[in-house]
Design a protein around this motif. Sequence first.
Motif, PDB file in Angstrom:
ATOM      1  N   VAL A 444     -10.458 -16.620 -25.052  1.00 37.53           N
ATOM      2  CA  VAL A 444     -11.788 -16.615 -25.668  1.00 37.53           C
ATOM      3  C   VAL A 444     -12.339 -15.199 -25.766  1.00 37.53           C
ATOM      4  CG1 VAL A 444     -14.183 -17.345 -25.344  1.00 37.53           C
ATOM      5  CG2 VAL A 444     -12.320 -18.977 -24.977  1.00 37.53           C
ATOM      6  N   LEU A 445     -12.168 -14.413 -24.716  1.00 37.88           N
ATOM      7  CA  LEU A 445     -12.680 -13.041 -24.718  1.00 37.88           C
ATOM      8  C   LEU A 445     -12.000 -12.179 -25.774  1.00 37.88           C
ATOM      9  CD1 LEU A 445     -13.016 -12.434 -20.868  1.00 37.88           C
ATOM     10  CD2 LEU A 445     -14.886 -12.565 -22.526  1.00 37.88           C
ATOM     11  N   LEU A 446     -10.691 -12.337 -25.931  1.00 41.79           N
ATOM     12  CA  LEU A 446      -9.982 -11.551 -26.941  1.00 41.79           C
ATOM     13  C   LEU A 446     -10.354 -12.002 -28.348  1.00 41.79           C
ATOM     14  CD1 LEU A 446      -7.940  -9.197 -26.582  1.00 41.79           C
ATOM     15  CD2 LEU A 446      -8.434 -10.449 -24.484  1.00 41.79           C
ATOM     16  N   ARG A 447     -10.585 -13.298 -28.522  1.00 41.58           N
ATOM     17  CA  ARG A 447     -11.003 -13.784 -29.841  1.00 41.58           C
ATOM     18  C   ARG A 447     -12.391 -13.241 -30.198  1.00 41.58           C
ATOM     19  NH1 ARG A 447     -10.103 -19.058 -29.198  1.00 41.58           N
ATOM     20  NH2 ARG A 447     -12.238 -19.611 -28.671  1.00 41.58           N
ATOM     21  N   TRP A 448     -13.301 -13.214 -29.223  1.00 46.13           N
ATOM     22  CA  TRP A 448     -14.624 -12.642 -29.475  1.00 46.13           C
ATOM     23  C   TRP A 448     -14.523 -11.148 -29.782  1.00 46.13           C
ATOM     24  CZ3 TRP A 448     -17.659  -8.846 -27.163  1.00 46.13           C
ATOM     25  CH2 TRP A 448     -18.998  -8.803 -27.583  1.00 46.13           C
ATOM     26  N   TYR A 449     -13.658 -10.461 -29.066  1.00 52.68           N
ATOM     27  CA  TYR A 449     -13.487  -9.025 -29.316  1.00 52.68           C
ATOM     28  C   TYR A 449     -12.978  -8.767 -30.734  1.00 52.68           C
ATOM     29  CZ  TYR A 449     -10.978  -4.595 -29.475  1.00 52.68           C
ATOM     30  OH  TYR A 449     -10.503  -3.386 -29.868  1.00 52.68           O
ATOM     31  N   SER A 450     -12.015  -9.569 -31.192  1.00 54.21           N
ATOM     32  CA  SER A 450     -11.477  -9.396 -32.543  1.00 54.21           C
ATOM     33  C   SER A 450     -12.562  -9.602 -33.594  1.00 54.21           C
ATOM     34  CB  SER A 450     -10.321 -10.375 -32.780  1.00 54.21           C
ATOM     35  OG  SER A 450      -9.262 -10.144 -31.880  1.00 54.21           O
ATOM     36  N   SER A 451     -13.380 -10.636 -33.407  1.00 54.64           N
ATOM     37  CA  SER A 451     -14.454 -10.895 -34.369  1.00 54.64           C
ATOM     38  C   SER A 451     -15.516  -9.806 -34.326  1.00 54.64           C
ATOM     39  CB  SER A 451     -15.089 -12.257 -34.084  1.00 54.64           C
ATOM     40  OG  SER A 451     -14.130 -13.284 -34.187  1.00 54.64           O
ATOM     41  N   ALA A 452     -15.873  -9.367 -33.115  1.00 59.13           N
ATOM     42  CA  ALA A 452     -16.885  -8.316 -32.991  1.00 59.13           C
ATOM     43  C   ALA A 452     -16.396  -7.006 -33.598  1.00 59.13           C
ATOM     44  CB  ALA A 452     -17.240  -8.115 -31.514  1.00 59.13           C
ATOM     45  N   SER A 453     -15.142  -6.668 -33.361  1.00 58.67           N
ATOM     46  CA  SER A 453     -14.585  -5.434 -33.924  1.00 58.67           C
ATOM     47  C   SER A 453     -14.546  -5.497 -35.446  1.00 58.67           C
ATOM     48  CB  SER A 453     -13.163  -5.208 -33.377  1.00 58.67           C
ATOM     49  OG  SER A 453     -13.183  -5.095 -31.977  1.00 58.67           O
ATOM     50  N   ARG A 454     -14.247  -6.672 -35.984  1.00 59.58           N
ATOM     51  CA  ARG A 454     -14.217  -6.829 -37.437  1.00 59.58           C
ATOM     52  C   ARG A 454     -15.612  -6.629 -38.019  1.00 59.58           C
ATOM     53  NH1 ARG A 454     -11.645 -11.101 -37.435  1.00 59.58           N
ATOM     54  NH2 ARG A 454     -13.340 -12.628 -37.626  1.00 59.58           N
ATOM     55  N   GLN A 455     -16.628  -7.131 -37.338  1.00 64.55           N
ATOM     56  CA  GLN A 455     -18.000  -6.934 -37.799  1.00 64.55           C
ATOM     57  C   GLN A 455     -18.354  -5.450 -37.844  1.00 64.55           C
ATOM     58  OE1 GLN A 455     -20.369  -9.023 -38.817  1.00 64.55           O
ATOM     59  NE2 GLN A 455     -19.352 -10.973 -38.474  1.00 64.55           N
ATOM     60  N   ILE A 456     -17.913  -4.721 -36.832  1.00 63.17           N
ATOM     61  CA  ILE A 456     -18.221  -3.293 -36.776  1.00 63.17           C
ATOM     62  C   ILE A 456     -17.505  -2.548 -37.896  1.00 63.17           C
ATOM     63  CG2 ILE A 456     -18.003  -1.206 -35.367  1.00 63.17           C
ATOM     64  CD1 ILE A 456     -18.257  -3.023 -32.902  1.00 63.17           C
ATOM     65  N   ARG A 457     -16.243  -2.914 -38.160  1.00 62.05           N
ATOM     66  CA  ARG A 457     -15.464  -2.229 -39.193  1.00 62.05           C
ATOM     67  C   ARG A 457     -15.993  -2.499 -40.597  1.00 62.05           C
ATOM     68  NH1 ARG A 457     -11.090  -4.094 -36.048  1.00 62.05           N
ATOM     69  NH2 ARG A 457     -10.728  -5.776 -37.552  1.00 62.05           N
TER      70      ARG A 457
END
Length: 475
Positions: A444-457
């Motif tokens: 779950v933490l890695l999935r949230w990180y991937s989505s959050a990083s995509r938002q930033i990019r």
Amino acid sequence: MSIGFFRQALNALQKQSRRRTPHRVNQWFKWLSPGLSVKRWLLISIGGVLLASLGLAIWIKLTPIFWALELVRGFLGRITEIIPNYISGPLVLLCGLLLLLWGQTRTVGSITEVLRPDSDEELVDVLLAHRRLYRGPKIVVIGGGTGLSTLLRGLKRYSANITAIVTVADDGGSSGRLRREFGVLPPGDIRNCLAALADEEKLLTELFQYRFQVGDGLTGHSFGNLFLTAMSEITGDLERAVAASSKVLAIRGQVLPATLSDVRLWAELADGRRIEGESKITAAGGNIVKIGCLPVNPPALPAAIKAIQEADYIIMGPGSLYTSVIPNLLVPEIADAIAASAAPCIYVCNIMTQPGETQGFSVADHIRAIDAACSGRRLFNAVLVHKKSPSERALIRYAQQNSHPVFLDREDVTKLGRRIVLANVMHEDDTGCVRHDPQKLAKVLLRWYSSASRQIRLGWGDGVMGCRRALRGFP
């Protein structure tokens, strides 16, 4: 007739290969996977063979090579007179490729037997896993206790670039005795994290957690604590001891103490009492209204600050709120580094309240306590909350200890400016004991990180404020 027979044979082989591809062929083709840096060296080796052959031919003026080629041509001419070239050519080519693959396979097998004599895992699989792990995000996890080691067990499957920043405020049990007798920093939480990050986790955990039952002065001590204490005496301080132990144990990532100062916690309770000592705070059984440490503002370990500055992802918790998570933030430089970081930061809230620390606390109360310890600053963007309630058996067991599920007060959490990440990340054993599940939590933490990083990019902006704006829009 021959051509038709040959085509039928090829079709039969193709159909058979579609049904079942041999395991060995799969392993051969894995060596051509991107990122292994094998294809380039293979081509360079072939080029070296060709150049060496050309140099030898020039050196000896081609005479032996000329006669050798004439001999080979004559031999092949006789072969093609007996067997047509459209059969003999592919047959010889296939034999050559099979010999080449066989030789390479045996070479790799010999290397594997030397490097990994007791492992059934293929060397190419080890290399692929190594490449994947060391290309993972740089994750900094802040906390202590069993919660931190539980999280590390799951995260190490996704990245080897993990830094665990651990509190050194423990003064109870074996760690407290070693702290008083040897003057070393408490090794207990660091021991758990080293075992969790090791490849041979099960065996190492049993070894490090082993407690001596007899022996003058040994009774109650764990082997891991004694090991780290001895390493501290040999290397000079806990930082060098942990670094040396990490190499010996071949752990994935690194474990760092938050500070090398001899930190002691104190807490003010709602009834006016002031309690000193990490182990005494929980045992006092009161409601904590303020927490601090002596000495005030201890200096942070420089390596810990560097890890936070270079982090792609920061995770706080899970663990005892006042005695595992917050003590790290009482080191001002660590709180400052987290506040200045543009990396996504999430807090993993506990599943159950803890008597003597967080009895009656909601999710928002946990967040307020962390904010208060950091002078009101919001260090994390989101909070991970377990979604499903424990079983009735677990609820009864914990109620007898005055512990209950942490209540999610959505409106208050939203007012505090945090996003809520709901997920089922709990493991409940046969006795009704509730813990975070390492694999589910890490996923779950890695999935949230991937989505959050995509938002930033996607262009929400640069720097810390840009990261904050992006994550406020993340559900």
